[in-house]
Design an enzyme around this catalytic site. Structure first.
Site, PDB file in Angstrom:
ATOM      1  CD  GLU A   1      37.000  38.215  44.372  1.00 51.23           C
ATOM      2  OE1 GLU A   1      37.294  38.988  43.483  1.00 51.23           O
ATOM      3  OE2 GLU A   1      37.404  38.392  45.286  1.00 51.23           O
TER       4      GLU A   1
ATOM      5  CG  ASN B   1      40.136  35.406  47.246  1.00 56.81           C
ATOM      6  OD1 ASN B   1      40.008  34.436  46.473  1.00 56.81           O
ATOM      7  ND2 ASN B   1      39.504  36.730  47.021  1.00 56.81           N
TER       8      ASN B   1
ATOM      9  CG  ASP C   1      34.390  39.010  36.446  1.00 55.04           C
ATOM     10  OD1 ASP C   1      35.707  38.803  36.234  1.00 55.04           O
ATOM     11  OD2 ASP C   1      34.007  39.720  37.456  1.00 55.04           O
TER      12      ASP C   1
ATOM     13  CD  GLU D   1      42.478  41.991  45.659  1.00 57.94           C
ATOM     14  OE1 GLU D   1      42.774  43.026  45.918  1.00 57.94           O
ATOM     15  OE2 GLU D   1      41.376  41.463  44.950  1.00 57.94           O
TER      16      GLU D   1
ATOM     17  CG  HIS E   1      38.467  39.074  38.640  1.00 59.55           C
ATOM     18  ND1 HIS E   1      36.827  39.196  38.826  1.00 59.55           N
ATOM     19  CD2 HIS E   1      38.786  39.313  39.895  1.00 59.55           C
ATOM     20  CE1 HIS E   1      36.536  39.493  40.097  1.00 59.55           C
ATOM     21  NE2 HIS E   1      37.417  39.504  40.835  1.00 59.55           N
TER      22      HIS E   1
END
Length: 478
Positions: free
Chosen positions: A272, A207, A274, A166, A243
């Site tokens: 990641e 990432n 979801d 990030e 996300h």
């Protein structure tokens, strides 16, 4: 992918999941999931050459139902929090390896990859680092010492590391983290160099979130990794968190963005995943969520350098989403009672369509498995119905001798010829090879049934009679 355990172990593991789920049903008063009869996610993912992973909550490994799902459904595990700086080095120079060691030992016991997360990040720093005052040289040494110590600890045991996490603002500029404010952009290259020196065999990733589409943020990331490669910095791949929000998922755009990074020669990973929704959930939202999970999986599976997908948590019971996004939730493939949701089925179906059904779960390597078409068990007609100097229109009909619940066809175009558009399937091209997977409406084909799709080329014409494969097996002509 490394060799999985033999089918007997798989069978026993699935039986363990069923037993644990049944016990959970007695304890918590919900119906136990019935998924033991089908191949697991890790088995169908293996058939595509990809991994399927999950973030692991260290505090839940003692929960039998949770740990059994993690061990049998996934072949890669990521430390949700146990390998972050605040957990690993709570005091300067004093390291706590308990959580990371538990994850590595769990993975080794269950023949799983380990995805290390994360080495250098602006968040979840220990107080001594977050609030400490250091010279630039001292901060750089603290950072590289931490990277070196942690990667060395797990040398040969962690296959991939999120080295920097990030690092970007939404406008594509670098985040004003403590490291950037004092060290400038060089902190990123230094982190990667330290990680490579500590473990030359581990794959090293940057990432980030909100980079799954072609936008200002992903453009900034693209420029950075291009510069790192030009400088000879040892970066192996890019992680895209994903996300996402139910109903706001653009699978083709995700695929195109993955491909532009892959075209740099980098590995790309969904790290990641979801997909959250406004609560309460209902059947309509769950079905849309399933379509969205399928869209993301299809995007990865259409890019040859996309090596795998990690979902960010197993169950809605344990998800981070409700704490961060009030009023939203139900983002995971299993519900709060550890029952697989339609999203779980969508992930399985995507892998099956891309790699073929691994067949009998008790013997996935059986060459006589009826789920894997044998040579000559399909026939194909590849017809150029219209052609001109710079393009052509093609129709393809494939007849299968076996019933299919999803399909993947492949063929090669002449050099310089590219895919312009297609219909009745999901299309991707890597080099000269075109891959077509079923659309949502035509994946189920009875034995003796046909698959029909078409496409248009650019840059030249396709050739009549081009050979077509189905599920990895070449079909007979005609």
């Amino acid at each position: 992918m490394r060799q999985h355990r033999v089918s007997t172990v798989r069978r026993l593991a699935r039986a363990t999941v069923a037993a644990s789920a049944a016990a959970a049903a007695l304890t918590f008063g919900f119906s136990a999931p019935s998924q033991a009869a089908d191949p697991s996610l890790r088995e169908v993912a293996e058939s595509t050459g990809r991994f399927i992973g999950t973030a692991v909550n260290d505090g839940l490994l003692g929960n039998g139902t949770y740990s059994d799902i993690v061990s049998t459904e996934f072949d890669s595990v990521t430390a949700e929090n146990a390998m972050k700086w605040d957990a690993v080095e709570p005091q300067r120079g004093q390291f706590n390896w308990a959580g990371g060691d538990r994850l590595v030992q769990f993975a080794q016991a269950n023949d799983q990859l380990v995805y290390g997360h994360t080495l250098v990040w602006h968040s979840q720093m220990p107080g001594w680092l977050q609030n400490g005052s250091f010279s630039n040289n001292e901060l750089r040494q603290i950072m590289t010492d931490h990277v070196t110590t942690q990667v060395s600890r797990y040398k040969g045991q962690v296959q991939r590391w999120d080295v920097v996490n990030e690092a970007f603002n939404e406008d594509g500029s670098l985040r004003q983290s403590k490291f950037y404010q004092q060290l400038g952009a060089s902190y990123i290259a230094d982190s990667f160099r330290a990680a490579r020196a500590a473990d030359p065999d581990a794959k090293l990733f940057i990432n980030d979130y909100n980079t799954e589409l072609d936008n200002a943020k992903s453009d900034g990331l693209y420029r950075l990794v291009s510069d790192l490669l030009a400088q000879g910095v040892p970066i192996d791949g890019v992680g895209f968190q994903n996300h996402l929000i139910v109903g706001n998922v653009n699978g083709p755009a995700i695929r195109q963005n993955l491909q532009r990074f892959a075209d740099l020669g980098l590995e790309v990973v969904i790290t990641e995943l979801d997909i959250r929704m406004q609560m309460p959930s209902d059947s309509s939202k769950l079905q849309q969520q399933a379509r969205d999970y399928r869209a993301v999986a299809d995007a990865c599976l259409a890019v040859s350098r996309c090596s795998g997908i990690t979902v960010w948590g197993v169950s809605d019971r344990d998800s981070w989403v409700p704490d961060v996004f009030p009023g939203e939730g139900a983002a995971c493939p299993w519900d709060e009672n550890y029952r697989p949701k339609p999203a779980y089925d969508a992930l399985r179906d995507a892998f099956v369509a891309a790699g073929g059904d691994p067949g009998d779960p008790d013997d996935p390597g059986d060459p006589d498995d009826p789920g894997d078409p044998e040579p000559g068990d399909c026939s194909a007609v590849f017809t150029v119905s219209n052609r001109w100097d710079t393009g052509s229109v093609v129709s393809v009909t494939v007849r299968t001798g076996q019933a299919l619940s999803g399909w993947r066809a492949q063929f090669d175009l002449p050099a310089g010829v590219s895919l312009a558009n297609g219909w009745n399937g999901s299309f991707s091209q890597s080099g000269s090879t075109v891959t077509v997977t079923n659309a949502a409406y035509n994946g189920t084909v009875p034995a003796g049934g046909t698959i029909s799709f078409g496409f248009q080329t650019g840059g030249g014409a396709a050739q009549d009679g081009t050979r077509v494969s189905l599920g990895g097996q070449e079909c007979a002509a005609g």
